[in-house]
Design an enzyme around this catalytic site. Sequence first.
Site: not given
Ligand code: ADP
Length: 475
Positions: A168, A170, A223, A244, A278, A379
């Site tokens: 999946k 981003a 994150s 990571e 990061c 961060e």
């Molecule tokens: P950032 O702050 O870098 O956007 P995220 O952790 O929100 O960090 O996003 C990193 C990836 O995790 C993205 O592909 C995002 O769609 C996915 N993501 C965020 N929230 C969820 C969740 N609840 N379940 C699955 N994937 C998630």
Amino acid sequence: MYIDGEWCEAASGNRFEVTNPATGDVIGDVPDGGAADATRAVEAADRAFGAWSSTTAYERADLLYRAWQLMTERSAELAELMTREQGKPLKASAAEVKYGADFLRWYAEEATRVAGEWLPSARADQRFLVLKQPVGVVAAITPWNYPMSMLTRKMGPALAAGCTLVLKAAEATPLCAQAIFGVFADAGAPAGVVNLVTALDPKPIGEVFTTDERVRKLTFTGSTPVGKMLAGQAAGNLKRVSVELGGHAPFVVFPDADPEHAAKGAAALKFLNSGQACISPNRLYVHESGRDAFVETLVERIGRVKAGNGMDDGVGVGPLVNDAAVAKVARQVDDARAKGAGVPVGGQRLTGDGFDAGHFYAPTLVTDVTDDMLIRCEETFGPVAPVITYGDGDDVLAMANDTNYGLAAYVYTNDLSTAMRTFEGLRFGIVGINDVNPTSAAAPFGGMGDSGLGREGGRDGIAEYLEVKLGGFAI
Ligand code: ADP
């Protein structure tokens, strides 16, 4: 989306738009997938696993070599797409395409080096054989900040090991993901071996990835809060997990180091990807003896960094990913300023022609940072360099280690003992000693503590996708 060897729409038929963070222009739209699509992708990967895991390592290496070659041939168009979708300057995009392609070549080579062991037994009639086998279907979730290399860093070792994969991408950078899957499709990946799901709402996809029995491993980059949540969900179902996550990298300048040289390194490193990395340094510790020279060089260097659309010549810093990112950076800088920090360069959102439609924050230097400031512990993920001055009485190693994160750390010293002691004493997974780019496809990348579990890259990177099986043979 790319499922079972076909480009396809979401089951719902919905799509969502993708915008350029520098201009706000809509540059494309992609399927808005959901749980049903994720499940279909997992089914396809599961069906493909038997045949793919039975191929020889040489066949898997051939696919990765072809993908590496195609990615290299397409590097100019891939870099342009990345700059339009993610915002980083074109030169930085080109560097990422190369870095991303490196993982395909390195793991093409490594595929044929996965070997087991023949172990001695205490019994004369017994032999031990250790076999490495692919873990099975891998579910991958990737971030927007490195929208191509974070995919290949997972796909390279997973495919080399003999795993099949669902990924999946981003929601901010699905076009880059499509381009990488286009490379694999054209390289001849068999149907179901790699599957891409795009979605505006990641949650239902994450639930399928962490609960579907057919998924044997979750690999996530993003994150810390989301990584912890997903790792918990996946671990509850006893899936292998590597995550990571965030960082809060210290950058320590010892009194024996040349402060100007160190400042040049810090300036080059800090503004990579507009600080959205990061491993970006988030605390620059400089000894008081070198403080003025360090700050002066930073002021001069940062003053020269040109912000703007990454497609334009000479731009060193592109936009941030969205307005929330700009607001977070502004909040940290304003908080530091209110608590007495100096802000000799930058310190504001960029507005006016060429900036208003995008998400820009000025390259910024913050000095005299103290422990009570947000930027000291949160961060930043933006183009802000925070300087902390320390003196002879301070234990700078303890100061550097004073964080729950543990991804990257940087040290400048000319003293061999200091270098070695600090390398050993820092609780971080990656330590650059007089080096601001300690990353490579050949090297294990990953963190300790809140920065994650597992390693990507190098020999350790493929171990994450392998089960170890012991055979005891009585003869
Ligand atoms: P950032 O702050 O870098 O956007 P995220 O952790 O929100 O960090 O996003 C990193 C990836 O995790 C993205 O592909 C995002 O769609 C996915 N993501 C965020 N929230 C969820 C969740 N609840 N379940 C699955 N994937 C998630």
